[in-house]
Design an enzyme around this catalytic site. Structure first.
Site, PDB file in Angstrom:
ATOM      1  N   GLU A   1      16.861  19.080  89.977  1.00  0.00           N
ATOM      2  CA  GLU A   1      18.281  18.740  89.801  1.00  0.00           C
ATOM      3  C   GLU A   1      18.309  17.391  89.100  1.00  0.00           C
ATOM      4  O   GLU A   1      18.116  16.363  89.742  1.00  0.00           O
ATOM      5  CB  GLU A   1      18.981  18.663  91.171  1.00  0.00           C
ATOM      6  CG  GLU A   1      19.004  19.981  91.947  1.00  0.00           C
ATOM      7  CD  GLU A   1      20.066  20.944  91.448  1.00  0.00           C
ATOM      8  OE1 GLU A   1      20.988  20.499  90.737  1.00  0.00           O
ATOM      9  OE2 GLU A   1      19.982  22.147  91.764  1.00  0.00           O
TER      10      GLU A   1
ATOM     11  N   CYS B   1      25.712  12.064  89.217  1.00  0.00           N
ATOM     12  CA  CYS B   1      24.976  12.836  88.209  1.00  0.00           C
ATOM     13  C   CYS B   1      25.921  13.645  87.327  1.00  0.00           C
ATOM     14  O   CYS B   1      25.654  13.882  86.161  1.00  0.00           O
ATOM     15  CB  CYS B   1      23.994  13.767  88.897  1.00  0.00           C
ATOM     16  SG  CYS B   1      24.774  14.790  90.152  1.00  0.00           S
TER      17      CYS B   1
HETATM   18  P1  NAD Z   1      14.748   8.745  90.189  1.00  0.00           P
HETATM   19  O1  NAD Z   1      14.267   9.907  89.428  1.00  0.00           O
HETATM   20  O2  NAD Z   1      14.368   7.374  89.755  1.00  0.00           O
HETATM   21  O3  NAD Z   1      14.282   8.850  91.723  1.00  0.00           O
HETATM   22  C1  NAD Z   1      14.457  10.015  92.507  1.00  0.00           C
HETATM   23  C2  NAD Z   1      13.394  10.091  93.571  1.00  0.00           C
HETATM   24  O4  NAD Z   1      12.115  10.228  92.949  1.00  0.00           O
HETATM   25  C3  NAD Z   1      13.311   8.887  94.496  1.00  0.00           C
HETATM   26  O5  NAD Z   1      13.131   9.341  95.819  1.00  0.00           O
HETATM   27  C4  NAD Z   1      12.083   8.139  93.994  1.00  0.00           C
HETATM   28  O6  NAD Z   1      11.412   7.450  95.016  1.00  0.00           O
HETATM   29  C5  NAD Z   1      11.214   9.257  93.457  1.00  0.00           C
HETATM   30  N1  NAD Z   1      10.354   8.840  92.343  1.00  0.00           N
HETATM   31  C6  NAD Z   1      10.565   7.839  91.461  1.00  0.00           C
HETATM   32  N2  NAD Z   1       9.561   7.785  90.573  1.00  0.00           N
HETATM   33  C7  NAD Z   1       8.695   8.762  90.903  1.00  0.00           C
HETATM   34  C8  NAD Z   1       7.472   9.236  90.343  1.00  0.00           C
HETATM   35  N3  NAD Z   1       6.931   8.663  89.264  1.00  0.00           N
HETATM   36  N4  NAD Z   1       6.869  10.277  90.926  1.00  0.00           N
HETATM   37  C9  NAD Z   1       7.412  10.887  91.986  1.00  0.00           C
HETATM   38  N5  NAD Z   1       8.575  10.494  92.556  1.00  0.00           N
HETATM   39  C10 NAD Z   1       9.208   9.447  92.010  1.00  0.00           C
HETATM   40  O7  NAD Z   1      16.325   8.935  90.243  1.00  0.00           O
HETATM   41  P2  NAD Z   1      17.387   7.948  90.853  1.00  0.00           P
HETATM   42  O8  NAD Z   1      17.440   6.706  90.005  1.00  0.00           O
HETATM   43  O9  NAD Z   1      17.207   7.817  92.323  1.00  0.00           O
HETATM   44  O10 NAD Z   1      18.724   8.812  90.621  1.00  0.00           O
HETATM   45  C11 NAD Z   1      19.435   8.786  89.426  1.00  0.00           C
HETATM   46  C12 NAD Z   1      19.156   9.989  88.570  1.00  0.00           C
HETATM   47  O11 NAD Z   1      19.251  11.173  89.309  1.00  0.00           O
HETATM   48  C13 NAD Z   1      20.164  10.136  87.455  1.00  0.00           C
HETATM   49  O12 NAD Z   1      19.514  10.522  86.277  1.00  0.00           O
HETATM   50  C14 NAD Z   1      21.069  11.244  87.944  1.00  0.00           C
HETATM   51  O13 NAD Z   1      21.745  11.943  86.934  1.00  0.00           O
HETATM   52  C15 NAD Z   1      20.121  12.095  88.694  1.00  0.00           C
HETATM   53  N6  NAD Z   1      20.819  12.866  89.708  1.00  0.00           N
HETATM   54  C16 NAD Z   1      20.919  14.214  89.572  1.00  0.00           C
HETATM   55  C17 NAD Z   1      21.621  14.939  90.518  1.00  0.00           C
HETATM   56  C18 NAD Z   1      21.785  16.440  90.436  1.00  0.00           C
HETATM   57  O14 NAD Z   1      22.243  16.997  91.412  1.00  0.00           O
HETATM   58  N7  NAD Z   1      21.443  17.087  89.360  1.00  0.00           N
HETATM   59  C19 NAD Z   1      22.207  14.290  91.585  1.00  0.00           C
HETATM   60  C20 NAD Z   1      22.074  12.914  91.680  1.00  0.00           C
HETATM   61  C21 NAD Z   1      21.371  12.210  90.743  1.00  0.00           C
END
Ligand code: NAD
Length: 461
Positions: free
Chosen positions: A212, A246
């Protein structure tokens, strides 16, 4: 937590799964009821955690997190029995005297990784689906919403057997360590770049994934739109949680004939919603941290702000801001904004708006405002997005009857309601044969039976 400790945790979940308890529908319903009670008991603490992490107004915590979860949980409790029922399907004539059915079976142990912007809902809604489908689960909440992460860990600890659902807290290192283990399903919500890395890690174990992700969700406002309601619905979706959604409308494409009137309507609406100084409004959230604050402010550099623009790094505050004079080459149009800036561009013909949307990667959502049904159809047919609203923004995410998920760069897979149940279920196709007779036709030696086979398949297919 050490790698060894994580491995031991996952193994305990696997052992629990292997007892078969989670396969009983009564067990799943009981767990879902427990979860609902736990959220009810913790409503105050949840809102307080969100306030600390994001300055989230209580209304937005309720509407965007708690309320959505009640709806998902109650819907799942009501329907899980019928969703789980085996589906009898037709049987091909080549399987004469057999029956065919599809069984919905849990994958086993699922991993759910969540982001910070809706830090409770985006780990618990997938958990509802995982539980409904009969899985055990490990949750890794986002470290960037630390108060909510702690609360999720406590809520899960107080609600479930530790070998059934468990939480691993921490940042990127914790996520990477968890991803080294083998899971039967991986549900990730976050950014597109991280999604790519997560899918790579899942590939090592051939773990199926739902991703997602985010993207630039467009809003198209056509010349015949009802401007006051379009402005309200757009501002609500854009500035809810200070644009850190998002699904938030990312940029606006407005028909050039109505641009001036619509921008004026937007400015008026922002005032109605948040007053003369949104910084003082109790209904307006803050940016999650200074890194994101700096990133968003950088997108404004050299741009023409026609409304808002006020900000305070100390308070991590950025006013609802409308930006004009934008081109596709500007940084603001090259990455997901994920903050309260709304760039405005115009179009003269709806085909031009469609073409512009299609120049960017496929977004998570698309919003079109027009009263004309023909044009509504045309825009939907001419574009692709995870989901869409006509004459609204964001609201489709609140329905358990609609699948929610992305396409292309905005993700893969879907959840909410039945879609979530199906995502966390393996569909096992089963053919049951009679023992009353055994047609020898398919067994060697085949002799000249290929002719008969050809004849048969002409009839069948
Ligand atoms: P992110 O991808 O930075 O982090 C998400 C999760 O992944 C966190 O728990 C983080 O600890 C983990 N993570 C970070 N780097 C990682 C890596 N290299 N390997 C494995 N895990 C890792 O996202 P964010 O900044 O927390 O959220 C914002 C983003 O999420 C935006 O792009 C937004 O559009 C998207 N988002 C999508 C939805 C949806 O339902 N489609 C909902 C909310 C947010």
């Amino acid at each position: 937590m050490t790698q060894k400790a994580i491995a031991a945790k996952v193994q305990r979940l696997r052992n629990f799964y292997n007892t078969g308890q989670t396969k009983k529908i009564s067990f799943r319903k009981k767990q879902l009821r427990r979860l609902r009670r736990a959220i009810r008991k913790n409503e105050g603490a949840i809102m307080e955690a969100m306030r600390r992490d994001l300055g989230k107004p209580a209304f937005e915590s309720y509407a965007g997190e708690i309320g959505v979860l009640y709806q998902e949980i109650t819907h799942a409790i009501r329907h899980v029995r019928s969703w789980s029922r085996k589906r009898e399907v037709r049987t091909s004539i080549i399987h004469f005297y057999s029956t065919s059915e599809v069984l919905f079976e849990p994958y086993g142990v699922a991993l759910i990784i969540g982001p910070w912007n809706y830090p409770l809902q985006l780990v618990i809604a997938p958990l509802v689906a995982a539980i409904a489908a009969g899985n055990c689960a490990v949750i890794k909440p986002s470290e960037l919403a630390p108060a909510t992460s702690r609360l999720v860990a406590k809520l899960v600890r107080d609600t479930f057997e530790p070998d059934y659902v468990t939480v691993v807290e921490g940042g990127v290192d914790a996520a990477r360590a968890v991803l080294k283990e083998k899971f039967d399903y991986l549900f990730f919500t976050g950014g597109t770049a991280v999604g790519r890395a997560v899918m790579g890690a899942a590939a090592e174990h051939l773990t199926p994934v739902t991703l997602e992700l985010g993207g630039k969700s467009p809003v198209i406002v056509d010349e015949d739109a009802h401007l006051p309601s379009a402005a309200r619905r757009l501002c609500w979706g854009k500035f809810f949680n200070a644009g850190q959604t998002c699904l938030a409308p990312d940029y606006l494409l407005v028909h050039k004939k109505i641009k001036a009137a619509f921008v004026a309507e937007l400015a008026k609406t922002v005032k109605e919603f948040y007053g003369d100084d949104p910084r003082r409004s109790p209904d307006y959230a803050r940016i999650v941290n200074v890194r994101h604050f700096d990133r968003i402010i950088k997108l404004l550099r050299g741009r023409k702000v026609i409304h808002g623009g006020g900000n305070s790094r100390k308070e991590k505050y950025i006013a609802p801001t409308i930006v004009d004079g934008v081109t596709m080459k500007d940084p603001i149009m090259r990455e997901e904004i994920f903050g309260p800036l709304l760039p405005v561009m115009t179009f003269a013909r709806i085909d031009d708006a469609i073409a512009l949307v299609n120049r960017l990667p496929r977004p998570l959502a698309l919003y079109y405002f027009s009263k004309n049904e023909k044009k509504q159809k045309k825009v939907l047919a001419g574009t692709a997005s995870g989901g869409a609203c006509v004459n609204d923004t964001v609201s489709h995410v609140g329905s358990p009857w609609l699948p929610f998920g992305g396409i292309g760069d905005s993700g893969m897979g879907r959840y909410h309601g039945r879609s979530g149940f199906e995502t966390f279920s393996h569909q096992r196709g089963v053919l049951k044969r009679t023992t009353l007779f055994d047609m020898k036709l398919r067994y060697p030696p085949y002799g000249k039976r290929v002719k008969l086979l050809r004849f048969l398949f002409r009839i069948v297919g």
